[in-house]
Write an enzyme that holds these catalytic residues in place. Structure first.
Site, PDB file in Angstrom:
ATOM      1  N   ASP A 128     -16.010 -22.837 -15.409  1.00  0.00           N
ATOM      2  CA  ASP A 128     -16.015 -23.081 -13.976  1.00  0.00           C
ATOM      3  C   ASP A 128     -17.302 -22.751 -13.225  1.00  0.00           C
ATOM      4  O   ASP A 128     -17.882 -23.604 -12.584  1.00  0.00           O
ATOM      5  CB  ASP A 128     -14.827 -22.338 -13.313  1.00  0.00           C
ATOM      6  CG  ASP A 128     -14.692 -22.647 -11.830  1.00  0.00           C
ATOM      7  OD1 ASP A 128     -14.794 -23.822 -11.470  1.00  0.00           O
ATOM      8  OD2 ASP A 128     -14.491 -21.713 -11.038  1.00  0.00           O
ATOM      9  N   CYS A 181     -10.978 -31.522   1.726  1.00  0.00           N
ATOM     10  CA  CYS A 181      -9.983 -31.143   0.707  1.00  0.00           C
ATOM     11  C   CYS A 181      -9.336 -29.797   1.086  1.00  0.00           C
ATOM     12  O   CYS A 181     -10.027 -28.825   1.401  1.00  0.00           O
ATOM     13  CB  CYS A 181     -10.683 -31.044  -0.650  1.00  0.00           C
ATOM     14  SG  CYS A 181      -9.606 -30.511  -1.983  1.00  0.00           S
ATOM     15  N   CYS A 220      -2.887 -37.686  -0.328  1.00  0.00           N
ATOM     16  CA  CYS A 220      -3.719 -36.594   0.211  1.00  0.00           C
ATOM     17  C   CYS A 220      -3.564 -36.495   1.729  1.00  0.00           C
ATOM     18  O   CYS A 220      -3.863 -37.441   2.456  1.00  0.00           O
ATOM     19  CB  CYS A 220      -5.186 -36.820  -0.156  1.00  0.00           C
ATOM     20  SG  CYS A 220      -6.263 -35.569   0.567  1.00  0.00           S
ATOM     21  N   CYS A 239      -4.468 -26.573  -3.218  1.00  0.00           N
ATOM     22  CA  CYS A 239      -3.572 -27.704  -2.990  1.00  0.00           C
ATOM     23  C   CYS A 239      -3.457 -28.497  -4.289  1.00  0.00           C
ATOM     24  O   CYS A 239      -4.450 -28.691  -4.991  1.00  0.00           O
ATOM     25  CB  CYS A 239      -4.134 -28.595  -1.892  1.00  0.00           C
ATOM     26  SG  CYS A 239      -3.164 -30.088  -1.607  1.00  0.00           S
ATOM     27  N   CYS A 297      -3.443 -47.656 -10.153  1.00  0.00           N
ATOM     28  CA  CYS A 297      -2.746 -46.546  -9.473  1.00  0.00           C
ATOM     29  C   CYS A 297      -3.687 -45.834  -8.507  1.00  0.00           C
ATOM     30  O   CYS A 297      -4.832 -45.558  -8.832  1.00  0.00           O
ATOM     31  CB  CYS A 297      -2.237 -45.551 -10.509  1.00  0.00           C
ATOM     32  SG  CYS A 297      -1.458 -44.096  -9.793  1.00  0.00           S
ATOM     33  N   CYS A 308      -2.617 -34.060  -4.868  1.00  0.00           N
ATOM     34  CA  CYS A 308      -3.120 -35.213  -5.626  1.00  0.00           C
ATOM     35  C   CYS A 308      -2.787 -35.102  -7.109  1.00  0.00           C
ATOM     36  O   CYS A 308      -2.622 -36.105  -7.808  1.00  0.00           O
ATOM     37  CB  CYS A 308      -4.624 -35.406  -5.404  1.00  0.00           C
ATOM     38  SG  CYS A 308      -5.656 -34.055  -5.972  1.00  0.00           S
TER      39      CYS A 308
HETATM   40  C1  B12 Z   1     -16.859 -27.508  -6.729  1.00  0.00           C
HETATM   41  C2  B12 Z   1     -15.490 -27.510  -7.362  1.00  0.00           C
HETATM   42  C3  B12 Z   1     -14.397 -27.751  -6.553  1.00  0.00           C
HETATM   43  C4  B12 Z   1     -14.552 -28.263  -5.117  1.00  0.00           C
HETATM   44  C5  B12 Z   1     -14.965 -29.756  -5.165  1.00  0.00           C
HETATM   45  C6  B12 Z   1     -14.079 -30.576  -6.120  1.00  0.00           C
HETATM   46  C7  B12 Z   1     -14.685 -31.900  -6.549  1.00  0.00           C
HETATM   47  N1  B12 Z   1     -13.828 -32.867  -6.802  1.00  0.00           N
HETATM   48  O1  B12 Z   1     -15.882 -32.029  -6.667  1.00  0.00           O
HETATM   49  C8  B12 Z   1     -13.147 -27.980  -4.537  1.00  0.00           C
HETATM   50  C9  B12 Z   1     -13.156 -26.598  -3.888  1.00  0.00           C
HETATM   51  C10 B12 Z   1     -12.620 -28.968  -3.530  1.00  0.00           C
HETATM   52  C11 B12 Z   1     -12.316 -27.889  -5.813  1.00  0.00           C
HETATM   53  C12 B12 Z   1     -10.958 -28.103  -5.833  1.00  0.00           C
HETATM   54  C13 B12 Z   1     -10.191 -28.048  -6.981  1.00  0.00           C
HETATM   55  N2  B12 Z   1     -10.581 -27.601  -8.173  1.00  0.00           N
HETATM   56 CO1  B12 Z   1     -12.426 -27.239  -8.631  1.00  0.00          CO
HETATM   57  N3  B12 Z   1     -14.198 -27.089  -9.305  1.00  0.00           N
HETATM   58  C14 B12 Z   1     -15.339 -27.263  -8.748  1.00  0.00           C
HETATM   59  C15 B12 Z   1     -16.465 -27.119  -9.769  1.00  0.00           C
HETATM   60  C16 B12 Z   1     -17.049 -25.689  -9.648  1.00  0.00           C
HETATM   61  C17 B12 Z   1     -17.588 -28.152  -9.681  1.00  0.00           C
HETATM   62  C18 B12 Z   1     -17.080 -29.598  -9.549  1.00  0.00           C
HETATM   63  C19 B12 Z   1     -18.210 -30.557  -9.291  1.00  0.00           C
HETATM   64  O2  B12 Z   1     -19.208 -30.544  -9.979  1.00  0.00           O
HETATM   65  N4  B12 Z   1     -18.070 -31.397  -8.271  1.00  0.00           N
HETATM   66  C20 B12 Z   1     -19.017 -32.436  -7.966  1.00  0.00           C
HETATM   67  C21 B12 Z   1     -18.411 -33.764  -8.373  1.00  0.00           C
HETATM   68  C22 B12 Z   1     -19.294 -34.950  -8.057  1.00  0.00           C
HETATM   69  O3  B12 Z   1     -18.279 -33.647  -9.755  1.00  0.00           O
HETATM   70  P1  B12 Z   1     -16.950 -34.061 -10.511  1.00  0.00           P
HETATM   71  O4  B12 Z   1     -15.825 -34.268  -9.607  1.00  0.00           O
HETATM   72  O5  B12 Z   1     -16.770 -33.135 -11.672  1.00  0.00           O
HETATM   73  O6  B12 Z   1     -17.495 -35.502 -10.915  1.00  0.00           O
HETATM   74  C23 B12 Z   1     -17.626 -35.965 -12.201  1.00  0.00           C
HETATM   75  C24 B12 Z   1     -16.619 -37.086 -12.389  1.00  0.00           C
HETATM   76  O7  B12 Z   1     -15.716 -37.156 -11.284  1.00  0.00           O
HETATM   77  C25 B12 Z   1     -17.420 -38.286 -12.575  1.00  0.00           C
HETATM   78  N5  B12 Z   1     -17.570 -39.197 -11.456  1.00  0.00           N
HETATM   79  C26 B12 Z   1     -18.132 -38.961 -10.286  1.00  0.00           C
HETATM   80  N6  B12 Z   1     -18.182 -40.085  -9.586  1.00  0.00           N
HETATM   81  C27 B12 Z   1     -17.635 -41.048 -10.336  1.00  0.00           C
HETATM   82  C28 B12 Z   1     -17.471 -42.404 -10.088  1.00  0.00           C
HETATM   83  C29 B12 Z   1     -16.865 -43.191 -11.056  1.00  0.00           C
HETATM   84  C30 B12 Z   1     -16.700 -44.634 -10.769  1.00  0.00           C
HETATM   85  C31 B12 Z   1     -16.421 -42.609 -12.277  1.00  0.00           C
HETATM   86  C32 B12 Z   1     -15.751 -43.423 -13.318  1.00  0.00           C
HETATM   87  C33 B12 Z   1     -16.597 -41.231 -12.510  1.00  0.00           C
HETATM   88  C34 B12 Z   1     -17.229 -40.498 -11.528  1.00  0.00           C
HETATM   89  O8  B12 Z   1     -18.712 -37.867 -12.894  1.00  0.00           O
HETATM   90  C35 B12 Z   1     -18.997 -36.613 -12.246  1.00  0.00           C
HETATM   91  C36 B12 Z   1     -20.079 -35.914 -12.991  1.00  0.00           C
HETATM   92  O9  B12 Z   1     -19.751 -35.748 -14.339  1.00  0.00           O
HETATM   93  C37 B12 Z   1     -15.665 -27.299 -11.115  1.00  0.00           C
HETATM   94  C38 B12 Z   1     -16.197 -26.530 -12.318  1.00  0.00           C
HETATM   95  C39 B12 Z   1     -17.434 -27.198 -12.863  1.00  0.00           C
HETATM   96  N7  B12 Z   1     -18.465 -26.417 -13.079  1.00  0.00           N
HETATM   97  O10 B12 Z   1     -17.463 -28.409 -13.086  1.00  0.00           O
HETATM   98  C40 B12 Z   1     -14.226 -26.843 -10.730  1.00  0.00           C
HETATM   99  C41 B12 Z   1     -13.071 -27.610 -11.332  1.00  0.00           C
HETATM  100  C42 B12 Z   1     -13.404 -29.062 -11.208  1.00  0.00           C
HETATM  101  N8  B12 Z   1     -11.959 -27.294 -10.450  1.00  0.00           N
HETATM  102  C43 B12 Z   1     -10.822 -27.221 -11.017  1.00  0.00           C
HETATM  103  C44 B12 Z   1      -9.577 -27.103 -10.344  1.00  0.00           C
HETATM  104  C45 B12 Z   1      -8.387 -26.665 -11.180  1.00  0.00           C
HETATM  105  C46 B12 Z   1      -9.481 -27.403  -8.990  1.00  0.00           C
HETATM  106  C47 B12 Z   1      -8.206 -27.621  -8.174  1.00  0.00           C
HETATM  107  C48 B12 Z   1      -7.090 -28.349  -8.942  1.00  0.00           C
HETATM  108  C49 B12 Z   1      -7.692 -26.263  -7.641  1.00  0.00           C
HETATM  109  C50 B12 Z   1      -6.540 -26.389  -6.644  1.00  0.00           C
HETATM  110  N9  B12 Z   1      -5.351 -26.716  -7.070  1.00  0.00           N
HETATM  111  O11 B12 Z   1      -6.708 -26.141  -5.480  1.00  0.00           O
HETATM  112  C51 B12 Z   1      -8.751 -28.469  -6.994  1.00  0.00           C
HETATM  113  C52 B12 Z   1      -8.686 -29.971  -7.269  1.00  0.00           C
HETATM  114  C53 B12 Z   1      -9.195 -30.776  -6.109  1.00  0.00           C
HETATM  115  C54 B12 Z   1      -9.773 -32.125  -6.561  1.00  0.00           C
HETATM  116  N10 B12 Z   1      -9.059 -33.212  -6.328  1.00  0.00           N
HETATM  117  O12 B12 Z   1     -10.860 -32.141  -7.155  1.00  0.00           O
HETATM  118  C55 B12 Z   1     -10.937 -27.457 -12.516  1.00  0.00           C
HETATM  119  C56 B12 Z   1     -10.448 -28.895 -12.802  1.00  0.00           C
HETATM  120  C57 B12 Z   1      -9.756 -29.067 -14.111  1.00  0.00           C
HETATM  121  C58 B12 Z   1      -9.408 -30.520 -14.301  1.00  0.00           C
HETATM  122  N11 B12 Z   1      -8.301 -30.777 -15.001  1.00  0.00           N
HETATM  123  O13 B12 Z   1     -10.117 -31.394 -13.870  1.00  0.00           O
HETATM  124  C59 B12 Z   1     -12.491 -27.250 -12.749  1.00  0.00           C
HETATM  125  C60 B12 Z   1     -13.093 -28.124 -13.834  1.00  0.00           C
HETATM  126  C61 B12 Z   1     -12.669 -25.762 -13.111  1.00  0.00           C
HETATM  127  C62 B12 Z   1     -12.277 -25.470 -14.546  1.00  0.00           C
HETATM  128  N12 B12 Z   1     -13.210 -24.979 -15.342  1.00  0.00           N
HETATM  129  O14 B12 Z   1     -11.174 -25.675 -14.984  1.00  0.00           O
HETATM  130  N13 B12 Z   1     -13.083 -27.651  -6.893  1.00  0.00           N
END
Ligand code: B12
Length: 365
Positions: free
Chosen positions: A148, A228, A212, A255, A205, A258
């Site tokens: 994380d 969020c 949300c 939350c 889906c 989703c």
């Molecule tokens: C910052 C963060 C948050 C932030 C921002 C979340 C977000 N979606 O970015 C907040 C505080 C909102 C948050 C919430 C939650 N989080 Co959080 N969070 C993180 C953290 C530290 C970084 C995420 C990140 O880099 N975000 C930036 C975005 C751009 O990156 P990303 O969503 O990972 O994007 C990737 C893909 O989505 C994809 N992508 C992006 N754009 C596109 C477009 C297309 C077309 C496609 C195909 C793919 C794609 O590529 C990206 C780069 O690889 C990670 C841990 C980590 N170091 O990764 C945990 C992590 C994502 N969180 C986690 C959890 C459990 C949660 C929550 C469920 C907690 C809760 N119940 O409240 C929620 C879920 C909310 C949600 N819908 O995301 C887990 C998720 C596990 C999983 N099964 O995915 C993680 C991985 C921690 C862990 N080690 O387990 N989180």
């Protein structure tokens, strides 16, 4: 930071290294394991766009080490492979649960139901896995593990390692376990054969985006964290924007809206992990009478501890303002004298909401 380096001087390894590592990952308790190369994660560009749009809000750490996030070699110079693991935290059948009575306590996100913080649980397992990798790889092997908090795009790497795919809600979904999984990884300088990346299976889906309450999923795979509820109730340090408070509903910490509606959860299996089992919570109003010590005693070692008493009571006030009735007023009125200004302000808002509701007045926000 939940990460650590690990080195070893032993040199002995039999059988296929990758298989041995996967067996070890399962032996220490991980449900999913896959291997990917160390090149930049897919969708690095989308991550940069996400930052450029300001979607990270006050999470300054996301922007601060952005170059590291898109390049694992900036973390471990000679990194060759990333072993990505998943741990199931589904401790209650999502279909039959979310017991209405439990929701009276306020909605706590599933990942925080238990008595232990998942970072600690995964850290122990990752430490063992990293030592095993070093042991298998020999004296030159170097490994670094993260869960994380490391500057890593965990979900992108997880998808490329084949343990699941990133759904439209941006969470990793396993076709075997649904979306209730934590992710961790070990970066290593061992050259390991990569697994097949996972394909995306969301199809048409979009239940997650539709459900949300704050419309935070602004496009498939794109989350504006500033909207969020997880961000608003956990990451945001100060006052919750007034216009978003009523949308928070009964979410007192994090939350799962989703995640709950994802159809892939029909494959979710129950996790036996005792650390993540739901524990009893007192009624929300009771928290308002807790001092620092009481808060610490109850929440130490849990994810809720991180937002501290004032952050948690801020959220409690918002939820009571949204769901409470006149019986919550005495506790909220006492909270008007709380030592924390943040709590006092949110208590006043909640009182106003409840009173307006009981008088049948629609509040301005
Ligand atoms: C910052 C963060 C948050 C932030 C921002 C979340 C977000 N979606 O970015 C907040 C505080 C909102 C948050 C919430 C939650 N989080 Co959080 N969070 C993180 C953290 C530290 C970084 C995420 C990140 O880099 N975000 C930036 C975005 C751009 O990156 P990303 O969503 O990972 O994007 C990737 C893909 O989505 C994809 N992508 C992006 N754009 C596109 C477009 C297309 C077309 C496609 C195909 C793919 C794609 O590529 C990206 C780069 O690889 C990670 C841990 C980590 N170091 O990764 C945990 C992590 C994502 N969180 C986690 C959890 C459990 C949660 C929550 C469920 C907690 C809760 N119940 O409240 C929620 C879920 C909310 C949600 N819908 O995301 C887990 C998720 C596990 C999983 N099964 O995915 C993680 C991985 C921690 C862990 N080690 O387990 N989180």
């Amino acid at each position: 930071m939940k990460s650590s380096a690990s080195t070893s001087s032993k040199r002995h390894c039999s059988g296929t290294l990758a298989l041995q590592i996967k067996e070890k990952a399962r032996a220490v308790g991980f449900d999913l394991v896959g291997i990917t190369g160390a090149q930049s994660p897919q969708h690095t560009h989308e991550f940069q766009q996400w930052l450029a749009s300001g979607f990270h809000g006050e999470m300054g750490y996301m922007a601060k080490n952005a170059e590291k996030r898109v390049d694992p070699s900036k973390i471990l110079a000679d990194v060759r492979s990333v072993v990505v693991v998943g741990l199931n935290y589904n401790t209650e059948d999502p279909g039959s649960s979310l017991l209405p009575t439990k929701r009276e306590e306020g909605g706590i996100a599933r990942y925080a139901w238990g008595a232990r913080d998942y970072h600690d649980v995964l850290s122990e397992k990752l430490r063992q896995l990293a030592s095993a990798i070093d042991e298998c790889g020999g004296p030159e092997t170097r490994s670094l593990w993260y869960v994380d908090t490391g500057p890593i795009l965990e979900r992108g790497l997880a998808q490329r390692a084949g343990i699941g795919f990133v759904g439209k809600h941006t969470n990793l979904i396993s076709r075997q376990l649904g979306n209730w999984i934590f992710v961790g990884e070990v970066l290593t300088n061992l050259e390991l054969p990569p697994d097949e990346p996972a394909r995306e299976y969301c199809g048409a889906c979009q239940r997650c985006a539709d459900v949300c309450p704050t419309r935070a999923i602004v496009a498939p795979h794109q989350l504006d964290a500033r909207l969020c509820i997880s961000y608003l109730t956990i990451e945001l340090k100060g006052a919750i924007p007034v216009e978003l408070r009523s949308l928070i509903g009964d979410h007192v910490f994090g939350c799962d809206d989703c995640l709950e509606v994802c159809p892939w959860n029909r494959f979710a299996k129950l996790s036996p992990a005792r650390e993540f089992q739901r524990r009893e919570m007192p009624p929300l109003t009771e928290f308002l009478s807790w001092d620092e010590q009481r808060f610490r005693d109850f929440f130490r070692d849990t994810p809720i501890f991180r937002i501290k008493r004032h952050g948690f009571l801020r959220n409690v006030c918002v939820v009571l303002g949204n769901t409470g009735d006149a019986s919550a007023l005495p506790a909220l009125e006492r909270a008007l004298a709380d030592p924390e200004p943040l709590v006092r302000e949110h208590a006043a808002w909640a009182i106003d909401q409840i009173q307006s509701r009981s008088l049948g007045i629609k509040s301005a926000v």
